[in-house]
Write a protein that holds these residues in place. Structure first.
Motif, PDB file in Angstrom:
ATOM      1  N   HIS A 179      27.947  51.578  36.477  1.00 17.15           N
ATOM      2  CA  HIS A 179      28.538  50.461  35.210  1.00 17.15           C
ATOM      3  C   HIS A 179      27.620  50.706  34.153  1.00 17.15           C
ATOM      4  N   TYR A 180      28.399  51.159  32.963  1.00 15.09           N
ATOM      5  CA  TYR A 180      27.775  51.409  31.956  1.00 15.09           C
ATOM      6  C   TYR A 180      28.381  50.546  30.519  1.00 15.09           C
TER       7      TYR A 180
ATOM      8  N   ARG B 143      13.628  56.324  19.320  1.00 12.59           N
ATOM      9  CA  ARG B 143      13.216  56.647  20.716  1.00 12.59           C
ATOM     10  C   ARG B 143      13.544  55.517  21.643  1.00 12.59           C
ATOM     11  N   THR B 144      14.158  56.039  22.684  1.00 11.13           N
ATOM     12  CA  THR B 144      14.491  55.175  23.796  1.00 11.13           C
ATOM     13  C   THR B 144      13.508  55.193  25.039  1.00 11.13           C
ATOM     14  N   ARG B 145      13.029  54.315  25.830  1.00 15.83           N
ATOM     15  CA  ARG B 145      12.188  54.432  26.959  1.00 15.83           C
ATOM     16  C   ARG B 145      12.811  53.560  28.032  1.00 15.83           C
TER      17      ARG B 145
ATOM     18  N   CYS C 210      20.230  56.070  27.615  1.00 17.60           N
ATOM     19  CA  CYS C 210      19.546  55.334  28.912  1.00 17.60           C
ATOM     20  C   CYS C 210      20.005  55.751  30.203  1.00 17.60           C
ATOM     21  N   GLY C 211      20.818  57.092  30.187  1.00 16.93           N
ATOM     22  CA  GLY C 211      21.568  57.317  31.443  1.00 16.93           C
ATOM     23  C   GLY C 211      20.537  57.427  32.542  1.00 16.93           C
ATOM     24  N   LEU C 212      19.111  57.868  32.606  1.00 13.48           N
ATOM     25  CA  LEU C 212      18.544  57.889  33.832  1.00 13.48           C
ATOM     26  C   LEU C 212      17.604  56.681  34.054  1.00 13.48           C
ATOM     27  N   CYS C 213      17.724  55.389  33.110  1.00  9.71           N
ATOM     28  CA  CYS C 213      17.146  54.438  33.555  1.00  9.71           C
ATOM     29  C   CYS C 213      17.595  53.329  34.252  1.00  9.71           C
ATOM     30  N   ALA C 214      17.161  53.125  35.546  1.00 10.66           N
ATOM     31  CA  ALA C 214      17.801  52.073  36.324  1.00 10.66           C
ATOM     32  C   ALA C 214      17.809  50.858  35.908  1.00 10.66           C
TER      33      ALA C 214
END
Ligand code: NAG
Ligand code: NAG
Ligand code: NAG
Ligand code: NAG
Ligand code: NAG
Ligand code: NAG
Length: 276
Positions: A125-126, A257-259, A243-247
């Motif tokens: 879900h994106y 920058r995003t984290r 944010c693809g890899l952020c659960a």
């Protein structure tokens, strides 16, 4: 295997070079960088969630839930895009957004946050565009994540009787009489900036449409002034593309920058924009 990988990356490299040399990432004097691409780009693959359309080599169009918005600006530093609803015309305060939602989807801010969600056929879900960005507050060892709204709701309301309420702003001559005189002599048109609870809906009134506005203090503004902000457009964030890899989603740390959001308290996004 390694050879196959090498061949693949070579192919990708070639494709990118070709697409760059064709400069199909350009609309008028505007160019686009990752993650944005144009639907006219023959090498537009993989990033289709951020596809824009170029109209007559002058206007860039973003379709959200098949509604049409004109792109005013894309900012690659704070990861935002500013758009204007295609129904809103400059210097015509009777021009209205085409964007319209049903009452059910206005119920609370939680569902509104999902407004531009994209349900893919896979389990992923994106949400490519959001009207908030998470910022970190508090110390690093005990972080808190706070949603910062980039835009806020505005609701158009039609009533059979005149309404005298601080929640409702009369649209005056812009939407009453004149242009719509044949249909709506008996209709009174109002707007409400900010969210609304169902109990705020007066008798014999109906929600006509909803749109977004920049976050500002609208307390003393006339409808004309508010309309000029509709013409300016509202911001959405496209930080999700990073944010693809952020659960658990991600936050904007500093500038571009995003984290990933870690283990910690996450402030609720709901209820933020109910009536103040
Ligand atoms: C589109 O407009 C730009 C800027 O005006 C111009 O440089 C470019 O050649 C135009 N492209 C096409 C395909 O007409
Ligand atoms: C692009 O062209 C438009 C219309 O000619 C102009 O208003 C705008 O400032 C230009 N933008 C840039 C980045 O040159
Ligand atoms: C991110 O921000 C830095 C500092 O402002 C800037 O130099 C850099 O070009 C930006 N990167 C992207 C991808 O926009
Ligand atoms: C992003 O940058 C643009 C251009 O500087 C600015 O107008 C806008 O308010 C910024 N938005 C956020 C959320 O920082
Ligand atoms: C009201 O007038 C407009 C413009 O003359 C027309 O397009 C519209 O159909 C009319 N509506 C009704 C309900 O008669
Ligand atoms: C709105 O107008 C009232 C009366 O003119 C004034 O007292 C109040 O400070 C104004 N509020 C804002 C936010 O400008």
């Amino acid at each position: 295997m390694a050879r196959l990988l090498f061949a693949c990356s070579l192919l990708l490299l070639l494709l990118f070079q070709t697409s760059n040399s064709k400069a199909t990432n350009r609309c008028g004097n505007r160019t686009f960088s990752d993650p944005f691409s144009l639907d006219s780009d023959p090498f537009n693959f993989g990033k289709s969630l951020y596809t824009l359309h170029c109209e007559k080599n002058t206007s860039t169009v973003l379709y959200l839930d098949s509604r049409k918005y004109y792109v005013q600006a894309i900012n690659y530093n704070n990861l935002t895009i500013r758009v204007v609803d295609a129904g809103v015309q400059k210097n015509d305060c009777s021009s209205l957004p085409d964007f319209s939602l049903t009452y059910a989807s206005l119920g609370n801010s939680r569902s509104a946050y999902r407004m531009f969600s994209f349900k893919s056929t896979s389990s992923l879900h994106y949400t490519p565009y959001t009207w908030f960005q998470y910022k970190r507050t508090g110390p690093k060892w005990f972080p808190n994540y706070k949603p910062l709204s980039l835009s806020q709701m505005m609701i158009f309301i039609n009533c059979a009787n005149p309404v005298n309420s601080r929640l409702y702003l009369d649209t005056g001559a812009c939407l009453n009489g004149a242009k719509y005189s044949n249909v709506s002599l008996s209709i009174h048109s109002y707007v409400r900036v900010g969210g609304m609870k169902s109990s705020d809906l007066m008798e014999l009134c109906s929600l006509e449409r909803m749109t977004l506005l920049p976050v500002k203090d609208y307390k003393n503004m006339s409808f004309k002034e508010i309309h000029s902000l509709l013409e300016y457009g509202f911001e959405l964030s496209w930080h999700s593309s990073r944010c693809g890899l952020c659960a658990n989603g991600c936050y904007i740390e500093d500038w571009n920058r995003t984290r990933c959001i870690g283990f910690s308290t996450l402030e609720k996004t709901g209820g933020k924009d109910s009536v103040s």
